[in-house]
Design an enzyme around this catalytic site. Structure first.
Site, PDB file in Angstrom:
ATOM      1  N   GLU A 102      48.777 -24.368 -12.211  1.00  0.00           N
ATOM      2  CA  GLU A 102      49.679 -24.829 -13.263  1.00  0.00           C
ATOM      3  C   GLU A 102      50.591 -25.951 -12.779  1.00  0.00           C
ATOM      4  OE1 GLU A 102      52.065 -25.075 -16.795  1.00  0.00           O
ATOM      5  OE2 GLU A 102      49.977 -24.671 -16.299  1.00  0.00           O
ATOM      6  N   HIS A 105      48.782 -29.246 -12.280  1.00  0.00           N
ATOM      7  CA  HIS A 105      48.579 -29.858 -13.595  1.00  0.00           C
ATOM      8  C   HIS A 105      49.851 -30.569 -14.064  1.00  0.00           C
ATOM      9  CE1 HIS A 105      47.215 -30.439 -17.676  1.00  0.00           C
ATOM     10  NE2 HIS A 105      48.202 -29.718 -18.152  1.00  0.00           N
ATOM     11  N   HIS A 175      48.644 -29.705 -27.961  1.00  0.00           N
ATOM     12  CA  HIS A 175      48.781 -30.279 -26.613  1.00  0.00           C
ATOM     13  C   HIS A 175      47.467 -30.921 -26.174  1.00  0.00           C
ATOM     14  CE1 HIS A 175      50.563 -30.884 -22.732  1.00  0.00           C
ATOM     15  NE2 HIS A 175      49.764 -30.034 -22.112  1.00  0.00           N
ATOM     16  N   HIS A 290      33.347 -24.005 -35.689  1.00  0.00           N
ATOM     17  CA  HIS A 290      33.209 -25.038 -34.641  1.00  0.00           C
ATOM     18  C   HIS A 290      31.739 -25.311 -34.346  1.00  0.00           C
ATOM     19  CE1 HIS A 290      33.840 -27.358 -31.028  1.00  0.00           C
ATOM     20  NE2 HIS A 290      33.231 -26.454 -30.283  1.00  0.00           N
TER      21      HIS A 290
END
Length: 376
Positions: A102, A105, A175, A290
């Site tokens: 995390e 990133h 995001h 999808h």
């Protein structure tokens, strides 16, 4: 959060940005600004792929606060807090490995933010210098880099909300979409800088069909945007394995589905808007939409590729889109049949980013060819 922590984080982000900035500085490129833009495109692509890895390894809450990790600059300093959380819940979202994933990133995102700030500063400086001297300043108009800076600030805000709102699906999906949007904006700027340095020859390119191709390329971008949202919605709701066979789902072409709960946007992860556990039929609906909209993407982008193939300056990009489109279909099906292997899932996300990049370049070049003055 202490000021020392913020200072440490700022220094770390600067260090991350120093390597690409050094590459630009020592490069022998005639236009270092163009080099900076394309390095930013490359790193943004990498950030999107690593963001997918972060999401798919359940590392999004590896550090459950923002921008630091337990109020500290990195997992080294937050070692005790992370180990305590891991001991309390060994299979939970906080582990040392997930914390590092995390934070890497986040620091990569901060580094890209610094590159965009540098881009904005250079464009303003060169534009003002050109204006004051009366010299040409084409290619350095500062409005677009400034818009990029504002856009990356918005993206950072959604990154923060991703953590503080505990991976709320609509926030995480936005995001992702904003990350893809940033990649597209940088690629468009890269196309502009390429054109300023080495103008694309429009002589000999047939004029008939270009307006139609431009409209089709824009439509392809909109279709891809819808599919990116649907793909992000599948990923953030963990609905990838809601259907474990293809082309059937649960042994049926049209399985039992709950669209109302599946596509209710504002709700907690795994919960309905009323706070109950999300039914499996809702995840099935998310996955099924999808999967089937992918056929629309293939048809529209395939038709765009066929139309673009007629124009020599667009043929290479058209070929790239066709190749990535086939690979996307293969990795999508493989994700289902191979029970969601991490590598293929990350590659599927990388393919989506590659389509965004290539389709943006196609749109830019089609626009230039259509707007270029007709030969006399």
């Amino acid at each position: 959060m202490l000021h020392t922590t913020l200072a440490q984080m700022a220094i770390t982000a600067l260090i991350v940005a120093l390597l690409p900035l050094s590459m630009v500085w020592i490069s022998k490129d005639v236009d270092k600004y163009r080099k900076l833009v394309w390095i930013s495109v490359f790193l943004t692509f990498d950030l999107i792929v690593f963001g997918a890895f972060t999401r798919l390894t359940d590392s999004g809450l590896g550090c459950p606060d923002w921008p630091g990790c337990y109020g500290l600059a990195n997992p080294f300093l937050a070692h005790e807090e992370i180990r305590a959380a891991e001991a309390l819940m060994p299979t939970g979202p906080v582990t040392m490995v997930k914390a590092w994933i995390e934070m890497i990133h986040r620091y990569l995102a901060m580094g890209i933010g610094i590159l965009i700030m540098a881009m904005m500063a250079v464009s303003w400086y060169r534009w003002k210098k050109g204006r004051d001297s009366g010299a040409g300043r084409a290619g350095y108009e500062p409005g677009y880099p400034t818009a990029l800076f504002l856009f990356v600030c918005l993206q950072g805000a959604f990154g923060a909300w991703t953590v503080t709102l505990k991976l709320q699906p609509v926030i995480v999906t936005m995001h992702l979409l904003l990350g893809m949007g940033l990649l597209a904006m940088l690629a468009w700027l890269g196309g502009r800088q390429d054109q300023a340095l080495r103008p694309m020859a429009a002589v000999g390119t047939p004029r008939t069909g270009l307006p139609g191709l431009r409209r089709l390329a824009v439509a392809s971008g909109l279709v891809l945007l819808v599919q990116l949202f649907l793909g992000g919605w599948v990923s953030t709701n963990y609905a990838t394995l809601a259907c474990t066979e293809f082309p059937l789902c649960g042994g049926k072409l049209v399985p039992e589905m709950d669209f109302e709960h599946g596509f209710h946007l504002w709700r907690e992860l795994g919960k309905t808007a009323a706070g109950h556990y999300l039914p499996f039929s809702a995840l099935t609906a998310v996955h099924w939409v999808h999967r089937n909209f992918a056929l629309v993407v293939v048809l529209v982008l395939g038709w765009t590729v066929a139309r673009a193939w007629r124009f020599a300056p667009l043929r290479r990009i058209a070929r790239g889109i066709a190749i990535v489109l086939v690979l996307q279909a293969l990795t999508g099906v493989a994700t289902i049949y191979l029970n969601f292997p991490l590598t293929i899932a990350v590659l599927h996300n990388a393919g989506a980013a590659a389509l965004v990049l290539l389709l943006t370049m196609l749109n830019y070049r089609a626009k230039f060819l259509a707007d270029a003055p007709a030969p006399h």
